[in-house]
Structure formats: structure tokens, C-alpha cells
Design a protein around this motif. Structure first.
Motif, short mmCIF file in Angstrom:
data_model
loop_
_atom_site.label_atom_id
_atom_site.label_comp_id
_atom_site.label_asym_id
_atom_site.label_seq_id
_atom_site.Cartn_x
_atom_site.Cartn_y
_atom_site.Cartn_z
N LYS A 6 -10.92 6.19 -41.50
CA LYS A 6 -10.00 5.98 -40.55
C LYS A 6 -10.36 4.53 -40.14
O LYS A 6 -11.16 4.08 -40.08
CB LYS A 6 -10.51 6.84 -39.33
CG LYS A 6 -9.92 8.37 -39.50
CD LYS A 6 -10.15 8.94 -38.24
CE LYS A 6 -9.33 10.28 -37.98
NZ LYS A 6 -9.67 11.00 -36.65
N THR A 7 -9.39 3.67 -39.37
CA THR A 7 -9.41 2.57 -38.75
C THR A 7 -10.15 2.66 -37.65
O THR A 7 -10.18 3.70 -36.93
CB THR A 7 -8.13 1.87 -38.69
OG1 THR A 7 -7.29 2.74 -37.63
CG2 THR A 7 -7.41 1.85 -39.95
N VAL A 8 -10.59 1.51 -37.09
CA VAL A 8 -11.53 1.48 -36.02
C VAL A 8 -10.49 1.74 -34.60
O VAL A 8 -10.69 2.52 -33.92
CB VAL A 8 -11.99 0.04 -35.76
CG1 VAL A 8 -12.82 -0.21 -34.41
CG2 VAL A 8 -13.13 -0.28 -36.76
N ASP A 9 -9.19 1.06 -35.11
CA ASP A 9 -8.34 0.95 -34.04
C ASP A 9 -7.56 2.74 -33.71
O ASP A 9 -7.24 2.69 -32.57
CB ASP A 9 -6.84 0.14 -34.24
CG ASP A 9 -7.05 -1.06 -34.25
OD1 ASP A 9 -8.20 -1.63 -33.18
OD2 ASP A 9 -6.40 -2.12 -34.84
N SER A 10 -7.86 3.36 -34.77
CA SER A 10 -7.43 4.87 -34.53
C SER A 10 -8.04 5.55 -33.61
O SER A 10 -7.73 6.59 -33.07
CB SER A 10 -7.33 5.62 -36.04
OG SER A 10 -8.64 5.66 -36.38
N SER A 11 -9.31 5.36 -33.12
CA SER A 11 -9.93 6.03 -32.25
C SER A 11 -10.55 5.10 -31.00
O SER A 11 -11.46 5.66 -30.30
CB SER A 11 -11.34 6.52 -33.03
OG SER A 11 -12.03 5.61 -33.73
N LEU A 130 -15.06 4.53 -42.36
CA LEU A 130 -14.70 3.55 -41.54
C LEU A 130 -13.76 2.43 -42.37
O LEU A 130 -14.16 1.85 -43.23
CB LEU A 130 -15.65 2.88 -40.72
CG LEU A 130 -15.23 2.42 -39.47
CD1 LEU A 130 -14.37 3.20 -38.52
CD2 LEU A 130 -16.44 1.73 -38.35
N ILE A 131 -12.59 2.27 -41.88
CA ILE A 131 -11.91 1.09 -42.54
C ILE A 131 -12.06 -0.14 -41.55
O ILE A 131 -11.71 -0.04 -40.23
CB ILE A 131 -10.42 1.34 -42.64
CG1 ILE A 131 -10.37 2.59 -43.61
CG2 ILE A 131 -9.52 0.26 -43.12
CD1 ILE A 131 -8.70 3.18 -43.77
N LEU A 132 -12.44 -1.18 -42.09
CA LEU A 132 -12.53 -2.49 -41.35
C LEU A 132 -11.53 -3.22 -41.36
O LEU A 132 -11.43 -3.75 -42.65
CB LEU A 132 -14.32 -2.97 -41.43
CG LEU A 132 -15.29 -2.27 -41.56
CD1 LEU A 132 -16.46 -2.88 -41.92
CD2 LEU A 132 -15.29 -1.73 -40.19
N ASN A 133 -10.75 -3.87 -40.41
CA ASN A 133 -9.65 -4.63 -40.67
C ASN A 133 -9.88 -6.17 -40.32
O ASN A 133 -8.71 -7.04 -40.66
CB ASN A 133 -8.35 -4.13 -40.01
CG ASN A 133 -7.88 -2.87 -40.56
OD1 ASN A 133 -7.73 -2.79 -41.71
ND2 ASN A 133 -7.63 -1.82 -39.82
N ASP A 134 -10.95 -6.74 -39.93
CA ASP A 134 -11.04 -7.83 -39.38
C ASP A 134 -12.37 -8.27 -39.42
O ASP A 134 -13.36 -7.59 -39.54
CB ASP A 134 -10.11 -8.28 -38.09
CG ASP A 134 -10.87 -7.44 -36.82
OD1 ASP A 134 -12.13 -7.27 -36.78
OD2 ASP A 134 -9.97 -7.27 -36.04
#
Length: 184
Positions: A6-11, A130-134
Motif C-alpha cells: 500500500k502507498t503511504v498516502d492510502s493510510s 509499503l510503496i514509497l513514492n517520494d
């Protein structure tokens, strides 16, 4: 999206609450214990949202009260998953107070709560990766890894069976400490 990550933003979670006189301490500021209670609640919500299961607090790392919070201020807490292990998550929390009349804001506290996911029987259960996007998310993950590594190294150093106080006496020099150990 793969449910195993899951992305950080999703939680990510944000809550705001007006500080009332009933939340104050004897000095007229908002009681630190009350703030910690709110932080524990948002850490639970963030961790549970990420893991999709019940979570418990395993530890709290680095609670620094940077600025007092006044009665009548609006407190906003932001939480995100900074790190995931197999069954645990590190939740980063930032606390900001706002004077609602002037709009002035103050960073009051940042902290890291380690939360552990539990199944319906109370056993630990695996959490999504965890999916890290930045770069900020990568940096937070790396900082969490470093804190965990330092924690285990410190624990090993002082809990090891070969630990000897004599190896550390010099480290105490210059500190306000007096050692009066009984002769053994």
C-alpha cells in the motif's frame, strides 16, 4: 493495486480538535498526557487503516514537547506509516497548534509510535508492505530503520552477559552523577 503493498498516502490520517479547559494541567497549558492520548489514537487509526486489522501500541519513541499548547487552540495531528516490518509499523506523528484568532501555528511535537497488527485471536499478523513514492517517504523509512538498528545495538550492548560497569566509568565523568556502589 496489489493488496500486499500500500502507498503511504492510502493510510495517511489527519485529525483536529479544539483544546478545552478540561484538557489543561495545573500550569494552564494543555496536559502532555492528554496530547499523548490523542497521539495514540491517531497512531492506532493510521496503523489499522494500513493493516486493515486491530493494532496495539508496542512502543513510543522520541516524544519531545517543543512548544506548549494553549486552551482554545486548534490542535491538528497528522500521521503516516513511515516503516513496516512483518507485523509492525512505525507511525510518524506531527502535532501542530493553531491560534484560531490570529492564525499563528506552532509545531508542538513529533513522535514515532510502533504499532503491531493483531488478528481476531490476538495473534500478531502480517501487514502489507509499503510503496514509497517520494524522497521524503524514503528518508522516513531509512530513519526508522536506523532507529530500530540503534535500539537493538544499545539493547545488546547493555544487556549482554559480559557487560561491565568498569568499561563505562569514563563516560560518566563530567556528568552530575555520584556513584556509591556497595563493595561486592
Amino acid at each position: 493495486m496489489d493488496k500486499k503493498f500500500k502507498t503511504v498516502d492510502s493510510s495517511r490520517i489527519s485529525i483536529s480538535q479544539l483544546m478545552q479547559p478540561s484538557h489543561s494541567n495545573f500550569g494552564g497549558k494543555i496536559h502532555g498526557g492528554y496530547v499523548l492520548s490523542l497521539m495514540d489514537e491517531i497512531a492506532f487509526a493510521c496503523a489499522s487503516k494500513h493493516s486493515e486489522t486491530y493494532c496495539v501500541t508496542a512502543s513510543v519513541n522520541t516524544v519531545d514537547f517543543l512548544n506548549p499548547i494553549e486552551v482554545g487552540e486548534l490542535v491538528t495531528m497528522k500521521a503516516s506509516v513511515n516503516y513496516v516490518g512483518r507485523t509492525s509499523m512505525v507511525i510518524g506523528i506531527r502535532v501542530v497548534s493553531e491560534n484560531i484568532r490570529t492564525g499563528e501555528t506552532n509545531h508542538c511535537n513529533s513522535s514515532y509510535f510502533t504499532m503491531v497488527a493483531k488478528d481476531d485471536d490476538g495473534n500478531t499478523t502480517q501487514v502489507p508492505g509499503l510503496i514509497l513514492n517520494d524522497k521524503i517517504e524514503v528518508k522516513r523509512f531509512l530513519k526508522s530503520l536506523k532507529r530500530i538498528k540503534n535500539h537493538y545495538a544499545r539493547q545488546e550492548e547493555f544487556d549482554h552477559e559480559d557487560f561491565s560497569l568498569e568499561n563505562y566509568i569514563e563516560d560518566l565523568e563530567g556528568h552530575r552523577v555520584k556513584i556509591e556502589l556497595p563493595d561486592c
